[in-house]
Design a protein around this motif. Structure first.
Motif, mmCIF file in Angstrom:
data_model
loop_
_atom_site.group_PDB
_atom_site.id
_atom_site.type_symbol
_atom_site.label_atom_id
_atom_site.label_comp_id
_atom_site.label_asym_id
_atom_site.label_seq_id
_atom_site.Cartn_x
_atom_site.Cartn_y
_atom_site.Cartn_z
ATOM 1 N N PHE A 21 20.573 46.271 95.143
ATOM 2 C CA PHE A 21 19.248 45.686 95.108
ATOM 3 C C PHE A 21 18.832 45.232 96.503
ATOM 4 O O PHE A 21 17.717 45.490 96.964
ATOM 5 N N ALA A 22 19.744 44.561 97.207
ATOM 6 C CA ALA A 22 19.440 44.055 98.552
ATOM 7 C C ALA A 22 19.236 45.197 99.531
ATOM 8 O O ALA A 22 18.380 45.127 100.422
ATOM 9 N N PRO A 27 36.643 31.158 97.527
ATOM 10 C CA PRO A 27 37.183 31.791 98.734
ATOM 11 C C PRO A 27 36.969 33.310 98.676
ATOM 12 O O PRO A 27 37.178 33.936 97.638
ATOM 13 N N ASP A 28 36.521 33.875 99.788
ATOM 14 C CA ASP A 28 36.293 35.329 99.874
ATOM 15 C C ASP A 28 35.318 35.824 98.810
ATOM 16 O O ASP A 28 35.478 36.930 98.272
ATOM 17 N N ALA A 29 34.314 35.011 98.502
ATOM 18 C CA ALA A 29 33.310 35.420 97.522
ATOM 19 C C ALA A 29 32.608 36.686 97.980
ATOM 20 O O ALA A 29 32.376 36.901 99.169
ATOM 21 N N ARG A 30 32.275 37.512 97.014
ATOM 22 C CA ARG A 30 31.646 38.790 97.329
ATOM 23 C C ARG A 30 30.622 39.118 96.243
ATOM 24 O O ARG A 30 30.917 39.001 95.054
ATOM 25 N N MET A 31 29.432 39.501 96.651
ATOM 26 C CA MET A 31 28.432 39.923 95.685
ATOM 27 C C MET A 31 28.911 41.195 95.010
ATOM 28 O O MET A 31 29.406 42.125 95.666
ATOM 29 N N THR A 32 28.778 41.250 93.704
ATOM 30 C CA THR A 32 29.320 42.383 92.950
ATOM 31 C C THR A 32 28.502 43.643 93.132
ATOM 32 O O THR A 32 28.995 44.749 92.943
ATOM 33 N N SER A 33 27.228 43.496 93.497
ATOM 34 C CA SER A 33 26.384 44.659 93.757
ATOM 35 C C SER A 33 25.452 44.346 94.916
ATOM 36 O O SER A 33 24.826 43.285 94.949
ATOM 37 N N THR A 34 25.385 45.259 95.868
ATOM 38 C CA THR A 34 24.470 45.088 96.999
ATOM 39 C C THR A 34 23.323 46.092 96.941
ATOM 40 O O THR A 34 22.502 46.155 97.849
ATOM 41 N N ALA A 55 21.140 32.340 114.274
ATOM 42 C CA ALA A 55 21.084 32.370 115.738
ATOM 43 C C ALA A 55 19.831 33.082 116.243
ATOM 44 O O ALA A 55 19.346 32.796 117.340
ATOM 45 N N ASN A 56 19.300 34.014 115.447
ATOM 46 C CA ASN A 56 18.107 34.762 115.854
ATOM 47 C C ASN A 56 16.811 34.070 115.441
ATOM 48 O O ASN A 56 15.719 34.614 115.615
ATOM 49 N N GLY A 57 16.941 32.871 114.890
ATOM 50 C CA GLY A 57 15.759 32.122 114.473
ATOM 51 C C GLY A 57 15.293 32.416 113.069
ATOM 52 O O GLY A 57 14.406 31.731 112.555
ATOM 53 N N LEU A 58 15.881 33.417 112.419
ATOM 54 C CA LEU A 58 15.521 33.783 111.059
ATOM 55 C C LEU A 58 16.492 33.133 110.069
ATOM 56 O O LEU A 58 17.573 32.689 110.447
ATOM 57 N N PRO A 59 16.111 33.070 108.792
ATOM 58 C CA PRO A 59 17.044 32.527 107.800
ATOM 59 C C PRO A 59 18.353 33.307 107.804
ATOM 60 O O PRO A 59 18.352 34.543 107.811
ATOM 61 N N ALA A 60 19.467 32.598 107.800
ATOM 62 C CA ALA A 60 20.774 33.253 107.835
ATOM 63 C C ALA A 60 21.015 34.011 106.535
ATOM 64 O O ALA A 60 20.787 33.477 105.448
ATOM 65 N N PRO A 61 21.479 35.260 106.619
ATOM 66 C CA PRO A 61 21.756 36.027 105.398
ATOM 67 C C PRO A 61 22.936 35.434 104.632
ATOM 68 O O PRO A 61 23.924 35.011 105.234
ATOM 69 N N LEU A 62 22.816 35.418 103.318
ATOM 70 C CA LEU A 62 23.896 34.893 102.479
ATOM 71 C C LEU A 62 25.111 35.803 102.493
ATOM 72 O O LEU A 62 26.249 35.328 102.477
ATOM 73 N N PHE A 63 24.871 37.117 102.536
ATOM 74 C CA PHE A 63 25.991 38.052 102.429
ATOM 75 C C PHE A 63 25.706 39.313 103.245
ATOM 76 O O PHE A 63 24.563 39.643 103.552
ATOM 77 N N ASP A 64 26.773 40.004 103.573
ATOM 78 C CA ASP A 64 26.677 41.271 104.279
ATOM 79 C C ASP A 64 26.099 42.316 103.329
ATOM 80 O O ASP A 64 26.633 42.519 102.230
ATOM 81 N N ARG A 65 25.033 42.975 103.738
ATOM 82 C CA ARG A 65 24.333 43.896 102.846
ATOM 83 C C ARG A 65 25.151 45.146 102.534
ATOM 84 O O ARG A 65 24.914 45.801 101.527
ATOM 85 N N ASP A 66 26.125 45.478 103.367
ATOM 86 C CA ASP A 66 26.947 46.663 103.119
ATOM 87 C C ASP A 66 28.194 46.348 102.313
ATOM 88 O O ASP A 66 28.542 47.078 101.380
ATOM 89 N N THR A 67 28.881 45.254 102.669
ATOM 90 C CA THR A 67 30.158 44.952 102.012
ATOM 91 C C THR A 67 30.024 43.950 100.868
ATOM 92 O O THR A 67 30.914 43.858 100.021
ATOM 93 N N GLY A 68 28.930 43.175 100.872
ATOM 94 C CA GLY A 68 28.756 42.147 99.844
ATOM 95 C C GLY A 68 29.472 40.849 100.148
ATOM 96 O O GLY A 68 29.365 39.887 99.376
ATOM 97 N N LYS A 69 30.204 40.778 101.255
ATOM 98 C CA LYS A 69 30.960 39.559 101.577
ATOM 99 C C LYS A 69 30.018 38.398 101.847
ATOM 100 O O LYS A 69 29.101 38.492 102.660
ATOM 101 N N VAL A 70 30.281 37.278 101.167
ATOM 102 C CA VAL A 70 29.438 36.091 101.284
ATOM 103 C C VAL A 70 29.841 35.278 102.513
ATOM 104 O O VAL A 70 31.033 35.095 102.783
#
Length: 209
Positions: free
Chosen positions: A66-67, A57-64, A92-107
């Motif tokens: 690199f992304a 729950p509320d998983a978050r990448m520890t470092s963004t 929704a835009n036809g592209l692969p859905a991002p796993l996490f927010d690139r700024d906050t790291g939220k998955v």
């Protein structure tokens, strides 16, 4: 490498992302391929994605960092977006859905659940190995450095434990002092490991009915 017309004697030796693909193909098409030699394969268990449990729950990448560096390249991206290109559902835009927010790291929990259900190798092993054991036992060979810069040695151990958990037989080697980028080298021979594995694949083919 195909050593005879028999599917059981068709093997692959691939590295990093290719190593992950070789493992998935072996598990998915055990009736087609006779063996997979995967070196430093990408993450096999999405509850341990570089130390992050994507399913928590509320998983978050520890470092963004690199992304975000990759984002400079634009739509192409890099390693992170390559993971999403393979494992994510279409957004929704036809592209692969991002796993996490690139700024906050939220998955994104829905994307992580999709990854886990469709592409997690440890889950695939638990679900499917028992019914395919006759074809899979002895077919998977993993080599990874104990000092892998992306902690892929830990991921390999997760996969090994999953296979042990279903009483499967596979080969895992963890090379001391080796990382992600120098795994194949031995002395002055930069591709020594490839030569060793080629002999192993040939021997495997000769012993496979």
């Amino acid at each position: 490498m195909r050593s005879s017309p028999a599917n059981s004697r068709s093997s692959r030796e691939t590295y990093s992302s290719g190593g992950w693909a070789a493992l998935w193909l072996q598990l998915e098409y055990a009736q087609v391929f006779g063996g997979a030699w995967a070196t430093s394969p990408d993450y096999a268990d999405f509850t341990d994605f570089g130390g992050v449990d994507l399913t928590a729950p509320d998983a978050r990448m520890t470092s963004t960092d690199f992304a975000r560096i990759e984002a400079v390249l634009g739509a192409y991206g890099g390693q992170t977006t390559s993971f999403e290109a393979v494992w994510s559902p279409r957004g929704a835009n036809g592209l692969p859905a991002p796993l996490f927010d690139r700024d906050t790291g939220k998955v994104d929990a829905q994307v992580a659940a999709w990854w886990r259900t469709h592409w997690d190798l440890t889950e695939k092993v638990r679900r499917e190995w028992p019914e395919n054991a006759a074809r899979l036992d002895g077919a998977i060979h993993v080599v990874v450095g104990e000092d892998d810069e992306f902690a892929l040695d830990e991921s390999a151990r997760d996969l090994e434990q999953a296979i042990i958990g279903v009483s499967g037989k596979a080969s895992f080697r963890y090379l001391a002092g080796k990382g992600h980028f120098d795994l194949y080298a031995q002395g002055d021979e930069r591709a020594a490991l490839r030569r060793v594995m080629a002999w192993e694949m040939a021997d495997h083919a000769l012993r496979t009915p």
